[in-house]
Write a protein that holds these residues in place. Structure first.
Motif, short mmCIF file in Angstrom:
data_model
loop_
_atom_site.label_atom_id
_atom_site.label_comp_id
_atom_site.label_asym_id
_atom_site.label_seq_id
_atom_site.Cartn_x
_atom_site.Cartn_y
_atom_site.Cartn_z
N PRO A 8 0.79 -1.23 0.00
CA PRO A 8 0.00 0.00 0.00
C PRO A 8 0.82 1.28 0.00
O PRO A 8 0.26 2.36 -0.23
CB PRO A 8 -0.79 -0.11 1.31
N HIS A 9 2.13 1.21 0.26
CA HIS A 9 2.98 2.41 0.37
C HIS A 9 3.38 2.86 -1.04
O HIS A 9 4.15 2.17 -1.72
CB HIS A 9 4.21 2.06 1.20
N LEU A 100 3.89 10.00 1.91
CA LEU A 100 3.17 11.09 1.26
C LEU A 100 2.14 11.65 2.23
O LEU A 100 1.36 10.90 2.82
CB LEU A 100 2.47 10.60 -0.01
N ASN A 101 2.14 12.96 2.38
CA ASN A 101 1.18 13.60 3.30
C ASN A 101 -0.20 13.59 2.66
O ASN A 101 -0.40 14.17 1.59
CB ASN A 101 1.63 15.03 3.58
N PRO A 102 -1.19 12.95 3.32
CA PRO A 102 -2.53 12.88 2.72
C PRO A 102 -3.40 14.10 3.01
O PRO A 102 -4.55 14.14 2.54
CB PRO A 102 -3.12 11.63 3.37
N PHE A 103 -2.91 15.09 3.74
CA PHE A 103 -3.77 16.16 4.22
C PHE A 103 -3.41 17.56 3.72
O PHE A 103 -4.26 18.44 3.73
CB PHE A 103 -3.76 16.20 5.76
N ALA A 194 -0.92 3.54 3.78
CA ALA A 194 -0.14 4.19 2.73
C ALA A 194 1.10 4.89 3.28
O ALA A 194 2.05 5.15 2.55
CB ALA A 194 -1.00 5.20 1.98
N MET A 195 1.10 5.18 4.59
CA MET A 195 2.25 5.81 5.23
C MET A 195 3.26 4.79 5.74
O MET A 195 4.30 5.15 6.30
CB MET A 195 1.76 6.68 6.40
N GLY A 196 2.95 3.51 5.59
CA GLY A 196 3.88 2.47 6.02
C GLY A 196 3.68 2.02 7.46
O GLY A 196 4.54 1.32 8.00
N VAL A 236 2.23 7.64 17.49
CA VAL A 236 2.13 9.10 17.34
C VAL A 236 1.52 9.45 15.99
O VAL A 236 0.66 10.33 15.89
CB VAL A 236 3.52 9.75 17.51
N LEU A 237 1.95 8.76 14.94
CA LEU A 237 1.37 9.00 13.62
C LEU A 237 -0.11 8.66 13.59
O LEU A 237 -0.92 9.38 12.99
CB LEU A 237 2.11 8.18 12.56
#
Length: 492
Positions: A8-9, A100-103, A194-196, A236-237
């Protein structure tokens, strides 16, 4: 090469290499091919929250400089008690953490960073350096790696719904339309994958609370086992993503230990296991072995002090007093949800094969064996106020002591719920938690894991709340309880 079509990354797919092997050059390539316009360097501050420094991409040369060298920041604004005259510190990107930043408004690459002092040495009181030192000290002494993951509970707060209203305390793994905010849960899952961030699942939790002007609906994300340094970052993420997605839906998210005068609070249970060369060392043919029991004994022996990292606000101790599924005593048991440590059900062997065959008559496919035995030890101490890096570092320190202490097996035997039911209790206030940490501080400061100055600061912070009278009053007075809950609403 990853060779996994379901990866997914997006950066892993693009580069066709695992994130552990990312270099600055790889990230430059990804930025160019994906048309990204910004780099965000992120780090965990002294309050345990994710911070950001945003860099526009001015040129390829500038991009390489940012991704390689990082930046200088004001440590005195990040970590309480830092001398402003010597506060310049460096943040250096850890390329393996890139996502990748989704926001953001602009397509951006985000990278987590580590702190270093003016001499280029790891900054002693930086959260990621503390948990790294704890993990290294454990590995150097035992040859084993502590892997962990959290069960992250949180509430989403919304207006009451007229259609299919929530049923109080009936939210556990409920489906729509009775379940609320399923779209939020699914978006959080998608972004984190997607962020791992390795995830197991997400679902609705027990806590459905219906009040006159709002409904509070509890959810849970369970992650996958990774080395403790990565496990802390992942939590934290996950909190950051939950808050961002909730905010985009006009909802409020809270990880507070208590959210109402009724209903369940938010726990943060941490599962862990010890691994050597990819194989679990805590299980044998008969289940939990002596290494596993020593691990459990280490956690139980340090339990009171660990509350200083895992239960940091007065409502943490109100939650303990409320009971329900919060720990009732410093003890452990097999599949027992009342103790501080639980050995959860772990399927495998003939049991698993039999279930699969019964559920799927005629199936002849072989049952795949997991790379590492899935059995874990669950520490049920923490809640949403936890400083997760310090808690996981503390667990690694406690594990090391449990493995080396000659009395650990006897302690594990004595504190088993199979033997009796009268056990010592956890602290009842932040002040008592501070006393426990002070009594055990030498253990946490050994090997240079926790700086003495940080322990001092934690003790001062816990004692300044003067919370024993507050907790006692809130236990009897609904208005005082509500005021205390609101005061500690945005923890973690």
């Amino acid at each position: 090469m990853t060779g996994d079509a379901l990866e997914p990354h997006p950066i892993v797919r693009l580069l066709d290499k695992p994130s552990a092997d990312f270099t600055a050059g790889d990230l430059v390539q990804a930025i160019e091919q994906l048309g990204l316009r910004q780099v965000n360097l992120r780090y965990v501050g002294g309050d345990g929250r994710l911070k950001t420094v945003a860099f526009p991409i001015n040129s390829r040369e500038h991009l390489i400089e940012v991704l390689t060298r990082g930046e200088r920041v004001d440590g005195s604004s990040v970590f309480a008690g830092t001398d402003p005259d010597a506060s310049d510190v460096y943040i250096v990107p850890r390329h393996r953490t890139a996502f990748l930043n989704p926001f953001g408004e602009r397509p951006s690459l985000d990278v987590l960073c580590s702190f270093y002092d003016d001499a280029g040495k790891p900054l002693p009181y930086a959260r990621e350096q503390i948990v790294r030192r704890a993990a290294e000290a454990l590995s150097e002494e035992t040859g084993m790696t502590l892997e962990a993951f959290g069960e992250l509970e949180y509430y989403l707060v919304d207006e009451p719904e007229r259609i299919y209203p929530v049923e109080e305390e009936r939210g556990y793994q409920e489906s729509g339309p009775f379940s609320k905010h399923q779209r939020v849960r699914e978006q959080v899952l998608g972004h984190l994958c997607a962020m791992g961030v390795a995830l197991k699942y997400a679902h609705g939790e027990v806590g459905n609370i219906l009040e006159d002007d709002r409904q509070l609906v509890q959810h849970e994300i369970e992650l996958q086992p990774v080395p403790v340094e990565q496990a802390a970052d992942n939590l934290v993420l996950a909190k950051w993503v939950v808050r961002e997605v909730a905010h985009s839906h006009g909802l409020e998210a809270t990880f507070a230990p208590l959210v109402s005068g009724k209903g369940a609070g938010n726990g943060l249970h941490i599962h862990s296991r010890l691994v050597r060369n990819g194989a679990s060392t805590i299980v044998g043919k008969e289940g939990i072995n002596d290494i596993g029991r020593r691990l459990i004994a280490g956690y139980l022996a340090a339990a009171k002090a660990l509350t200083a990292f895992g239960n940091t606000v007065p409502t943490s101790y109100l939650r303990f007093a409320d009971g329900d599924e919060s720990p009732e005593g410093i003890c452990w048991g097999m599949k027992d949800r009342t103790g501080l440590v639980r050995v959860p059900l772990a399927w495998g062997g003939d049991v698993l094969a039999g279930m699969i065959a019964h559920a799927n008559p005629g199936n002849t496919e072989p049952v795949p064996e997991p790379a590492t035995d899935p059995q874990t030890v669950e520490l049920r101490l923490g809640d949403g106020s936890a400083d997760v890096h310090l808690l996981l570092a503390g667990m690694a320190v406690a594990a090391k002591r449990g493995l080396s202490d000659s009395g650990s097996l006897e302690l594990a035997e004595r504190l088993s719920t199979a033997n009796h039911d009268d056990f010592e209790r956890l602290p009842t206030s932040c002040a008592e938690s501070a006393d426990a940490l002070e009594a055990d501080r030498e253990m946490f400061e050994s090997n240079g894991v926790f700086p003495g100055a940080l322990i001092d600061a934690l003790l001062v912070g816990l004692r300044e709340t003067d919370d024993a009278p507050l907790v006692e009053k809130a236990a009897k007075d609904d208005a005082a309880r509500e005021e205390l809950i609101r005061r500690h609403w945005y923890v973690g």
